[in-house]
Design a protein around this motif. Structure first.
Motif, PDB file in Angstrom:
ATOM      1  N   ARG A  24       0.832  -1.200   0.000  1.00  0.00           N
ATOM      2  CA  ARG A  24       0.000   0.000   0.000  1.00  0.00           C
ATOM      3  C   ARG A  24       0.863   1.245   0.000  1.00  0.00           C
ATOM      4  NH1 ARG A  24      -1.296   3.592   3.669  1.00  0.00           N
ATOM      5  NH2 ARG A  24      -0.544   2.336   5.428  1.00  0.00           N
ATOM      6  N   ARG A  25       0.553   2.149  -0.921  1.00  0.00           N
ATOM      7  CA  ARG A  25       1.120   3.491  -0.884  1.00  0.00           C
ATOM      8  C   ARG A  25      -0.046   4.466  -0.824  1.00  0.00           C
ATOM      9  NH1 ARG A  25       4.814   5.270  -5.638  1.00  0.00           N
ATOM     10  NH2 ARG A  25       6.476   4.334  -4.384  1.00  0.00           N
ATOM     11  N   GLY A  26      -0.123   5.210   0.269  1.00  0.00           N
ATOM     12  CA  GLY A  26      -1.278   6.078   0.453  1.00  0.00           C
ATOM     13  C   GLY A  26      -2.540   5.245   0.568  1.00  0.00           C
ATOM     14  N   ASN A  27      -3.481   5.467  -0.328  1.00  0.00           N
ATOM     15  CA  ASN A  27      -4.716   4.694  -0.341  1.00  0.00           C
ATOM     16  C   ASN A  27      -4.788   3.698  -1.488  1.00  0.00           C
ATOM     17  OD1 ASN A  27      -5.828   6.041   1.936  1.00  0.00           O
ATOM     18  ND2 ASN A  27      -6.442   7.761   0.634  1.00  0.00           N
ATOM     19  N   ARG A  28      -3.699   3.507  -2.220  1.00  0.00           N
ATOM     20  CA  ARG A  28      -3.699   2.608  -3.369  1.00  0.00           C
ATOM     21  C   ARG A  28      -2.852   1.371  -3.076  1.00  0.00           C
ATOM     22  NH1 ARG A  28      -7.616   2.836  -6.443  1.00  0.00           N
ATOM     23  NH2 ARG A  28      -6.461   2.262  -8.321  1.00  0.00           N
ATOM     24  N   TRP A  29      -3.287   0.261  -3.636  1.00  0.00           N
ATOM     25  CA  TRP A  29      -2.655  -1.022  -3.368  1.00  0.00           C
ATOM     26  C   TRP A  29      -2.183  -1.687  -4.664  1.00  0.00           C
ATOM     27  CZ3 TRP A  29      -2.541  -3.672   1.490  1.00  0.00           C
ATOM     28  CH2 TRP A  29      -3.189  -3.008   2.542  1.00  0.00           C
ATOM     29  N   SER A 245       7.301 -12.365   7.128  1.00  0.00           N
ATOM     30  CA  SER A 245       7.750 -13.136   8.293  1.00  0.00           C
ATOM     31  C   SER A 245       9.134 -12.713   8.779  1.00  0.00           C
ATOM     32  CB  SER A 245       7.741 -14.630   7.965  1.00  0.00           C
ATOM     33  OG  SER A 245       8.528 -14.909   6.831  1.00  0.00           O
ATOM     34  N   ARG A 246       9.722 -11.712   8.143  1.00  0.00           N
ATOM     35  CA  ARG A 246      10.945 -11.101   8.665  1.00  0.00           C
ATOM     36  C   ARG A 246      10.624  -9.809   9.410  1.00  0.00           C
ATOM     37  NH1 ARG A 246      13.962 -10.506   3.121  1.00  0.00           N
ATOM     38  NH2 ARG A 246      11.811  -9.935   2.602  1.00  0.00           N
ATOM     39  N   GLY A 247       9.337  -9.430   9.433  1.00  0.00           N
ATOM     40  CA  GLY A 247       8.937  -8.195  10.066  1.00  0.00           C
ATOM     41  C   GLY A 247       9.028  -6.988   9.184  1.00  0.00           C
ATOM     42  N   LYS A 248       9.351  -7.178   7.883  1.00  0.00           N
ATOM     43  CA  LYS A 248       9.462  -6.060   6.956  1.00  0.00           C
ATOM     44  C   LYS A 248       8.076  -5.544   6.590  1.00  0.00           C
ATOM     45  CE  LYS A 248      12.537  -6.216   3.679  1.00  0.00           C
ATOM     46  NZ  LYS A 248      13.266  -6.556   2.423  1.00  0.00           N
ATOM     47  N   GLU A 249       7.940  -4.215   6.574  1.00  0.00           N
ATOM     48  CA  GLU A 249       6.658  -3.582   6.276  1.00  0.00           C
ATOM     49  C   GLU A 249       6.534  -3.266   4.781  1.00  0.00           C
ATOM     50  OE1 GLU A 249       6.676  -0.186   8.883  1.00  0.00           O
ATOM     51  OE2 GLU A 249       5.857  -1.349  10.562  1.00  0.00           O
ATOM     52  N   TYR A 250       5.324  -3.464   4.273  1.00  0.00           N
ATOM     53  CA  TYR A 250       5.043  -3.231   2.851  1.00  0.00           C
ATOM     54  C   TYR A 250       3.971  -2.155   2.708  1.00  0.00           C
ATOM     55  CZ  TYR A 250       7.856  -7.315   1.833  1.00  0.00           C
ATOM     56  OH  TYR A 250       8.911  -8.193   1.713  1.00  0.00           O
ATOM     57  N   PHE A 251       4.230  -1.013   3.279  1.00  0.00           N
ATOM     58  CA  PHE A 251       3.322   0.114   3.136  1.00  0.00           C
ATOM     59  C   PHE A 251       4.069   1.402   3.429  1.00  0.00           C
ATOM     60  CE2 PHE A 251       2.803  -1.843   7.321  1.00  0.00           C
ATOM     61  CZ  PHE A 251       3.011  -0.790   8.202  1.00  0.00           C
ATOM     62  N   GLU A 252       3.551   2.491   2.850  1.00  0.00           N
ATOM     63  CA  GLU A 252       4.092   3.815   3.094  1.00  0.00           C
ATOM     64  C   GLU A 252       2.970   4.831   2.824  1.00  0.00           C
ATOM     65  OE1 GLU A 252       5.999   4.931  -1.244  1.00  0.00           O
ATOM     66  OE2 GLU A 252       7.314   4.151   0.307  1.00  0.00           O
TER      67      GLU A 252
END
Length: 253
Positions: A24-29, A245-252
């Motif tokens: 997710r970036r902002g409100n878009r996925w 599962s490494r705790g990395k986040e996929y959003f900004e």
């Protein structure tokens, strides 16, 4: 900088669906690979994890399913829909609810019952003077003294969830407390093999890794169980996103 790591241009090289994480970036996925490079464009208002090669996505008020190449498996037509589980997803269309298969076809057969799990797979509970201990019978010869108020078996890697009073921690197969008794709750679920338990402390949530240590800081406003090595979280600001599962986040933002 993060913006330099993730561009709006999808990679030409195709990643398999198991390598893609909802981003997710902002409100878009869209979907990124495990290096956080965008593979499928930011074309959705919501996106879910790939399960058996199919992912749930939303555009506007309607849901549908795509494959790992971003191709539609179903139209965007469902008013409610779930992630796939055991080859089935539950959907609502024109006020009617039913299950579909991985090809988007309606199913008429009932869901198979969830398999029963022996909750003490790694050993046996011992009781003494109102307290409980644990005797390992698989993978370890350790005997955990009866000094806890509750013990739960995590079914893997010799890990046990234990409680003294109101606080929870994690023991390893040697009986060593590797996550201290500081947490208000530690929850695991059979649906993902009791992997990556959710920890709660002072109204915030995080995750435990397969060694029994904290995978993430206990910082999220909400946390859901892992599905296919990714989990949906809610930030303190109320925004949703996924971690791996490494705790990395996929959003900004």
């Amino acid at each position: 900088m993060l913006a330099a790591l993730l561009t709006d241009t999808p990679l030409l090289a195709q990643a398999t669906s198991s390598q893609l994480v909802p981003f997710r970036r902002g409100n878009r996925w869209g979907y990124a690979d495990h290096t956080r490079h965008l593979v499928l464009p930011l074309a959705y208002d919501e996106a879910g994890p790939f399960v058996s090669g199919v992912a749930l996505v939303r555009q506007g008020a309607l849901f549908g399913y795509i494959d790992g190449g971003g191709n539609p498996v179903t139209p965007m037509q469902f008013t409610h829909a779930s992630n796939f589980n055991q080859g089935r997803a539950h959907v609502e269309l024109n006020g009617e609810t039913f299950d579909i298969d991985l090809n988007g076809q309606r199913l008429s057969t009932p869901t198979d019952p969830e398999p029963e799990t022996d909750y003490l797979e790694q050993g046996d509970i011992m009781r003494r003077q109102g307290k409980v201990g644990f005797r390992f019978t698989a993978g370890s010869s350790t005997v955990v003294p009866a000094e806890y108020d509750e013990i739960q078996d995590l079914h893997h890697d010799g890990l046990l969830v234990v409680r003294q009073g109101t606080k929870w921690g994690v023991l390893n197969a040697k009986g060593k407390l590797i996550l201290p008794l500081e947490y208000d709750a530690i929850r695991a679920t059979a649906t993902n093999g009791f992997a990556y338990p959710i920890v709660e402390q002072a109204g915030r949530f995080g995750y435990v890794d397969n060694e029994g240590k904290l995978m993430t800081k206990v910082k999220y406003a909400a946390a859901e169980p892992f599905i296919e090595e990714v989990a949906r979280v809610t930030t303190p600001e109320g925004k949703t996103g996924y971690i791996d599962s490494r705790g990395k986040e996929y959003f900004e933002e």
